[in-house]
Design a protein around this motif. Structure first.
Motif, mmCIF file in Angstrom:
data_model
loop_
_atom_site.group_PDB
_atom_site.id
_atom_site.type_symbol
_atom_site.label_atom_id
_atom_site.label_comp_id
_atom_site.label_asym_id
_atom_site.label_seq_id
_atom_site.Cartn_x
_atom_site.Cartn_y
_atom_site.Cartn_z
ATOM 1 N N UNK A 128 -2.925 4.079 -3.731
ATOM 2 C CA UNK A 128 -2.150 3.152 -4.548
ATOM 3 C C UNK A 128 -1.920 1.849 -3.790
ATOM 4 N N UNK A 129 -2.198 0.738 -4.443
ATOM 5 C CA UNK A 129 -1.860 -0.587 -3.925
ATOM 6 C C UNK A 129 -1.106 -1.340 -5.017
ATOM 7 N N UNK A 130 -0.378 -2.378 -4.615
ATOM 8 C CA UNK A 130 0.450 -3.065 -5.610
ATOM 9 C C UNK A 130 0.854 -4.446 -5.115
ATOM 10 N N UNK A 131 1.134 -5.318 -6.070
ATOM 11 C CA UNK A 131 1.689 -6.648 -5.824
ATOM 12 C C UNK A 131 2.833 -6.858 -6.811
ATOM 13 N N UNK A 132 3.789 -7.703 -6.447
ATOM 14 C CA UNK A 132 4.935 -7.958 -7.314
ATOM 15 C C UNK A 132 5.199 -9.446 -7.406
ATOM 16 N N UNK A 133 5.725 -9.860 -8.550
ATOM 17 C CA UNK A 133 6.071 -11.256 -8.744
ATOM 18 C C UNK A 133 7.435 -11.341 -9.442
ATOM 19 N N UNK A 189 0.857 -1.185 0.000
ATOM 20 C CA UNK A 189 0.000 0.000 0.000
ATOM 21 C C UNK A 189 0.890 1.230 0.000
ATOM 22 N N UNK A 190 0.634 2.155 -0.907
ATOM 23 C CA UNK A 190 1.408 3.384 -0.962
ATOM 24 C C UNK A 190 1.332 4.148 0.337
ATOM 25 N N UNK A 191 2.416 4.717 0.788
ATOM 26 C CA UNK A 191 2.444 5.428 2.073
ATOM 27 C C UNK A 191 1.691 6.750 2.018
ATOM 28 N N UNK A 192 1.526 7.287 0.828
ATOM 29 C CA UNK A 192 0.795 8.541 0.662
ATOM 30 C C UNK A 192 -0.192 8.394 -0.481
ATOM 31 N N UNK A 199 5.908 8.817 -12.738
ATOM 32 C CA UNK A 199 5.922 8.738 -11.275
ATOM 33 C C UNK A 199 5.330 7.427 -10.764
ATOM 34 N N UNK A 200 4.959 6.534 -11.659
ATOM 35 C CA UNK A 200 4.251 5.313 -11.261
ATOM 36 C C UNK A 200 4.928 4.604 -10.096
ATOM 37 N N UNK A 201 6.233 4.399 -10.196
ATOM 38 C CA UNK A 201 6.931 3.693 -9.122
ATOM 39 C C UNK A 201 7.052 4.538 -7.867
ATOM 40 N N UNK A 202 7.114 5.866 -8.019
ATOM 41 C CA UNK A 202 7.314 6.735 -6.856
ATOM 42 C C UNK A 202 6.236 6.524 -5.796
ATOM 43 N N UNK A 203 4.992 6.260 -6.224
ATOM 44 C CA UNK A 203 3.902 6.094 -5.261
ATOM 45 C C UNK A 203 3.993 4.766 -4.529
ATOM 46 N N UNK A 204 4.828 3.851 -4.983
ATOM 47 C CA UNK A 204 4.952 2.542 -4.329
ATOM 48 C C UNK A 204 6.168 2.450 -3.409
ATOM 49 N N UNK A 262 10.314 4.377 1.142
ATOM 50 C CA UNK A 262 11.179 5.307 1.867
ATOM 51 C C UNK A 262 12.195 4.573 2.723
ATOM 52 N N UNK A 263 12.780 5.290 3.673
ATOM 53 C CA UNK A 263 13.822 4.702 4.510
ATOM 54 C C UNK A 263 13.289 3.582 5.396
ATOM 55 N N UNK A 264 12.013 3.662 5.791
ATOM 56 C CA UNK A 264 11.465 2.634 6.687
ATOM 57 C C UNK A 264 10.936 1.420 5.938
ATOM 58 N N UNK A 265 10.785 1.498 4.618
ATOM 59 C CA UNK A 265 10.373 0.343 3.837
ATOM 60 C C UNK A 265 8.903 0.018 3.972
ATOM 61 N N UNK A 266 8.540 -1.121 3.367
ATOM 62 C CA UNK A 266 7.147 -1.584 3.387
ATOM 63 C C UNK A 266 6.960 -2.836 4.237
ATOM 64 N N UNK A 267 7.996 -3.280 4.926
ATOM 65 C CA UNK A 267 7.849 -4.477 5.743
ATOM 66 C C UNK A 267 8.521 -5.708 5.181
#
Length: 319
Positions: free
Chosen positions: A126-131, A38-41, A73-78, A81-86
């Motif tokens: 913004x939400x996203x999944x990666x494979x 999930x995008x942080x902003x 900017x597509x990737x920018x919303x995903x 940052x420094x704290x990451x997404x987990x």
């Protein structure tokens, strides 16, 4: 994949070992690299403005009441940052670990590709999944030999498909290069110009030439285009007899310069003719150089191309 016959196990670095690694890497294609991101902003105007200012993009579509975000900017919303997404998925970490264990321990990002399905507007969540989309065969590059790993991220805005972002890295073993033979550093070359060519021509013949004004007969050193006593532009030369004394000196410790080995003494020698020149004293250690020490002119090759006038301490004159 069937187990190898005993005694025929694949050994890393051999053709069989490389084939075994590639087969194991291919098994990760199609597996999850990251899920439920999930995008942080929310998509927002300040970030759009900062992006456009950084890129120098003045397209009016990115401002005003109906503004959209720049597609790139597509990737920018995903980004996390420094704290990451987990963290990344276990499968992706296993894949990187397999490559590390096989000796492909270095990594470099190589390129990305994007596809845009709908514009993003301020307020979109913004939400996203990666494979893991693909792993290449073993490739040899200028950096070294390794495998290209491509991940594909599906980006959604408000639950609707918004775009695809492919990101590719190279996991590689750095190429082993023979260390180049570096020649020893050379002394800086003297600046030879129309005003001092005659001096250096004299050095090449082992003559230390001093300028003499034809107007007032004043000797001068270093060479100048005109007399600093009377301003006359006409001159001739006299050859130094070679004797002199140390008028002043300094011992250089720092900073180090290529081709010089500190500590060493830089001296101001007063020649018997009365002019002074900067040079080096040879024949005594730097800590035995003294003001008033008598010296005599010599010419010394400091490398295969450069010969310089230096001064040797007269035997018995050291402190």
């Amino acid at each position: 994949m069937p187990s190898p016959v005993p005694g025929t196990e694949a050994v890393p670095g051999t053709e069989a070992g490389r084939d075994d690694v590639y087969a194991r890497l291919k098994a990760y294609e199609g597996r999850v690299a990251g899920a439920g991101g999930v995008g942080k902003d929310l998509v927002n105007e300040p970030m759009i403005r900062h992006w456009c200012e950084a890129m120098g993009d003045t397209n009016p579509a990115y401002t005003g009441a109906d503004a959209i975000a720049p597609p790139t900017m597509l990737q920018a919303w995903t980004m996390g940052g420094l704290s990451g997404h987990g963290g990344r998925s276990a499968a992706y970490l296993e894949l990187l670990g397999l490559l590390d264990d096989a000796g492909y321990t270095s990594v470099v990002a190589t390129d990305c590709e994007q596809e845009y399905l709908r514009p993003l507007r301020p307020g979109d969540r913004i939400t996203f999944d990666a494979m893991i989309e693909s792993v290449s065969e073993r490739k040899t590059t200028g950096l070294g030999t390794g495998y290209f790993v491509t991940t594909r991220m599906e980006v959604r805005a408000g639950g609707e498909p918004a775009g695809t972002h492919r990101f590719r890295i190279l996991k590689y073993a750095p190429a082993v290069r023979e260390r180049a033979v570096v020649p020893p550093p050379r002394r800086p070359r003297p600046v030879v110009n129309r005003d001092n060519t005659g001096f250096w021509e004299g050095v090449s013949r082992h003559h230390l030439l001093i300028q003499r004004c034809e107007g007032c007969r004043t000797l001068r050193f270093p060479w100048l285009p005109g007399c600093n006593a009377c301003g006359c532009l006409e001159w001739d030369t006299v050859e130094a007899a070679g004797g002199g004394t140390v008028y002043s000196y300094v011992v250089m410790h720092h900073p180090p310069f290529p081709a010089f080995d500190p500590p060493y003494a830089v001296v101001l020698v007063e020649l018997a003719e009365g002019v002074r020149m900067i040079s080096n004293v040879v024949g005594v250690p730097h800590d035995r150089v003294r003001i008033g020490m008598p010296v005599r002119l010599e010419f010394e090759w400091v490398d295969e191309e450069l010969e310089l006038p230096v001064f040797r301490a007269i035997e018995g004159s050291g402190g």
